[in-house]
Design an enzyme around this catalytic site. Structure first.
Site, mmCIF file in Angstrom:
data_model
loop_
_atom_site.group_PDB
_atom_site.id
_atom_site.type_symbol
_atom_site.label_atom_id
_atom_site.label_comp_id
_atom_site.label_asym_id
_atom_site.label_seq_id
_atom_site.Cartn_x
_atom_site.Cartn_y
_atom_site.Cartn_z
ATOM 1 N N SER A 278 0.858 -1.194 0.000
ATOM 2 C CA SER A 278 0.000 0.000 0.000
ATOM 3 C C SER A 278 0.890 1.238 0.000
ATOM 4 O O SER A 278 2.020 1.204 0.515
ATOM 5 C CB SER A 278 -0.861 0.008 1.262
ATOM 6 N N TYR B 164 -1.165 -0.664 10.640
ATOM 7 C CA TYR B 164 -1.406 -0.991 9.224
ATOM 8 C C TYR B 164 -0.251 -0.472 8.356
ATOM 9 O O TYR B 164 0.318 -1.204 7.540
ATOM 10 C CB TYR B 164 -2.728 -0.399 8.745
HETATM 11 N N1 LIG Z 1 -8.807 -0.540 -0.708
HETATM 12 C C1 LIG Z 1 -7.796 0.263 -0.487
HETATM 13 O O1 LIG Z 1 -7.944 1.482 -0.362
HETATM 14 C C2 LIG Z 1 -6.404 -0.317 -0.435
HETATM 15 C C3 LIG Z 1 -5.318 0.557 -0.640
HETATM 16 C C4 LIG Z 1 -4.030 0.055 -0.596
HETATM 17 C C5 LIG Z 1 -3.814 -1.293 -0.367
HETATM 18 N N2 LIG Z 1 -4.883 -2.126 -0.162
HETATM 19 C C6 LIG Z 1 -4.591 -3.542 0.102
HETATM 20 O O2 LIG Z 1 -5.246 -4.332 -0.868
HETATM 21 C C7 LIG Z 1 -5.486 -5.648 -0.348
HETATM 22 C C8 LIG Z 1 -6.918 -6.033 -0.639
HETATM 23 O O3 LIG Z 1 -7.782 -5.134 0.030
HETATM 24 P P1 LIG Z 1 -9.208 -4.704 -0.541
HETATM 25 O O4 LIG Z 1 -9.176 -3.253 -0.723
HETATM 26 O O5 LIG Z 1 -9.605 -5.576 -1.655
HETATM 27 O O6 LIG Z 1 -10.080 -4.991 0.771
HETATM 28 P P2 LIG Z 1 -11.404 -5.884 0.991
HETATM 29 O O7 LIG Z 1 -12.408 -5.577 -0.048
HETATM 30 O O8 LIG Z 1 -11.752 -5.681 2.424
HETATM 31 O O9 LIG Z 1 -10.854 -7.386 0.777
HETATM 32 C C9 LIG Z 1 -9.977 -7.973 1.713
HETATM 33 C C10 LIG Z 1 -9.785 -9.433 1.376
HETATM 34 O O10 LIG Z 1 -8.879 -10.002 2.338
HETATM 35 C C11 LIG Z 1 -9.472 -11.163 2.892
HETATM 36 N N3 LIG Z 1 -9.081 -11.388 4.278
HETATM 37 C C12 LIG Z 1 -9.105 -10.485 5.304
HETATM 38 N N4 LIG Z 1 -8.788 -11.105 6.461
HETATM 39 C C13 LIG Z 1 -8.563 -12.412 6.152
HETATM 40 C C14 LIG Z 1 -8.224 -13.566 6.915
HETATM 41 N N5 LIG Z 1 -8.079 -13.513 8.257
HETATM 42 N N6 LIG Z 1 -8.079 -14.746 6.285
HETATM 43 C C15 LIG Z 1 -8.272 -14.830 4.942
HETATM 44 N N7 LIG Z 1 -8.586 -13.783 4.164
HETATM 45 C C16 LIG Z 1 -8.732 -12.596 4.765
HETATM 46 C C17 LIG Z 1 -10.980 -10.932 2.791
HETATM 47 O O11 LIG Z 1 -11.658 -12.191 2.726
HETATM 48 P P3 LIG Z 1 -12.617 -12.813 3.881
HETATM 49 O O12 LIG Z 1 -13.135 -11.669 4.694
HETATM 50 O O13 LIG Z 1 -13.673 -13.553 3.109
HETATM 51 O O14 LIG Z 1 -11.721 -13.727 4.641
HETATM 52 C C18 LIG Z 1 -11.092 -10.209 1.459
HETATM 53 O O15 LIG Z 1 -11.181 -11.137 0.414
HETATM 54 C C19 LIG Z 1 -5.146 -5.554 1.145
HETATM 55 O O16 LIG Z 1 -3.884 -6.122 1.365
HETATM 56 C C20 LIG Z 1 -5.108 -4.063 1.428
HETATM 57 O O17 LIG Z 1 -4.256 -3.752 2.483
HETATM 58 C C21 LIG Z 1 -6.160 -1.676 -0.204
#
Ligand SMILES: NC(=O)c1ccc[n+]([C@@H]2O[C@H](COP(=O)([O-])OP(=O)(O)OC[C@H]3O[C@@H](n4cnc5c(N)ncnc54)[C@H](OP(=O)(O)O)[C@@H]3O)[C@@H](O)[C@H]2O)c1
Length: 264
Positions: A142, A155
């Site tokens: 990120s 985070y």
């Molecule tokens: N959205 C943003 O603004 C942003 C910006 C920069 C980086 N990121 C990074 O992008 C990645 C994906 O995030 P996203 O934005 O797609 O968020 P999201 O929509 O909340 O998706 C998060 C994913 O991670 C999984 N997850 C969370 N805890 C878990 C656990 N204990 N075991 C297995 N799976 C788990 C969730 O699946 P389940 O809940 O079904 O387990 C879900 O599929 C993350 O690493 C995040 O830090 C996001």
């Protein structure tokens, strides 16, 4: 690494960026393993991918990546039938609020998923990639990892780890035909914000113009691994912003935090 006919694992495939990775990779991959806790979501996605890509083999692994035994078991099982040559370490979560009021279990969960699971899965799959002389590891970090962020301290620190780990790993495997890339998005509209604001709603949200659509983030990540880029920041506004942020002296940041004290 060329992605055609790859055998891929995507963690966090039940939502947001991970689900989009599965959709964009499906027409090119030979096999995709979808990993997350919500099995019903994964099953829905499996049916969708299978319908649009009949030749694709889609597997589901329901696992809680905050539980080390489950991560180790997953790492052992993934390559049993068929070697994995593309690992997308995408699963992750954030938690807004000060460290002093945080739920210790939540902090632990964040470190387990964002740092330990990512490291353990990499360690489990890397030797086989090296032996095959083919592989890609795309770590979803990120832009938050470039700076310390009061109110999002743990985070941001976990993502600093992911970016640093990816860069060092890339150097370690140089010459082995393995691509390692850290994808560092800024804000993206997914479920991430809702999950991160469970304890404390965010007082300030990022302006809309710095948000990058999830499709664009994922395209940039897949292009990055194919071009063997070390680090990708999707979106021109974020690229400029992060270049400036990385040049800012820490003394200047401390000054800024002093004036914003109490707003966390
Ligand atoms: N959205 C943003 O603004 C942003 C910006 C920069 C980086 N990121 C990074 O992008 C990645 C994906 O995030 P996203 O934005 O797609 O968020 P999201 O929509 O909340 O998706 C998060 C994913 O991670 C999984 N997850 C969370 N805890 C878990 C656990 N204990 N075991 C297995 N799976 C788990 C969730 O699946 P389940 O809940 O079904 O387990 C879900 O599929 C993350 O690493 C995040 O830090 C996001």
């Amino acid at each position: 690494m060329k992605l055609d006919n790859c055998s891929a694992v995507i963690t966090g495939a039940s939502a947001g960026i991970g689900r989009e990775f599965a959709r964009q990779l499906a027409p090119r991959a030979q096999r995709i393993v979808l990993v997350a806790r919500r099995g019903d979501r994964l099953e829905e996605l499996r049916l969708e991918l299978q319908q649009t890509n009949p030749a694709l083999r889609v597997e589901i692994r329901v696992a809680d990546l905050s539980v080390l035994e489950q991560v180790m078991e997953l790492g052992r099982d993934l390559s049993k039938d068929q070697p994995v040559d593309f690992l997308i370490n995408n699963a992750g979560l954030g938690d807004y609020g000060s460290v002093s009021t945080a739920d210790p279990r939540r902090l632990n969960e964040m470190i387990q998923v964002n740092v330990l699971a990512l490291t353990a899965l990499t360690r489990a799959l890397l030797p086989q990639m090296i032996a095959q002389k083919r592989g890609g590891i795309l770590n979803v970090s990120s832009s938050a990892g470039f700076l310390p962020i009061p109110g999002f301290a743990v985070y941001a620190a976990t993502k600093a780890y992911v970016t640093s780990f990816s860069e060092a790993l890339r150097a370690e495997v140089r010459g082995s035909h393995i691509s390692v890339c850290a994808l560092c998005p800024g804000p993206v509209h997914t479920e991430f914000m809702t999950v991160a604001a469970q304890r404390q709603p965010r007082s300030e949200t990022a302006p809309e113009f710095v948000h990058v659509p999830v499709e664009k983030v994922v395209r940039a990540g897949l292009n990055g691994i194919e071009r063997d880029n070390a680090l990708i920041i999707p979106g021109s506004m974020m690229k400029i912003g992060m270049a400036l942020a990385r040049l800012s002296p820490i003394a200047l940041m401390r000054l800024g935090w002093r004036f914003s004290k109490g707003r966390v």
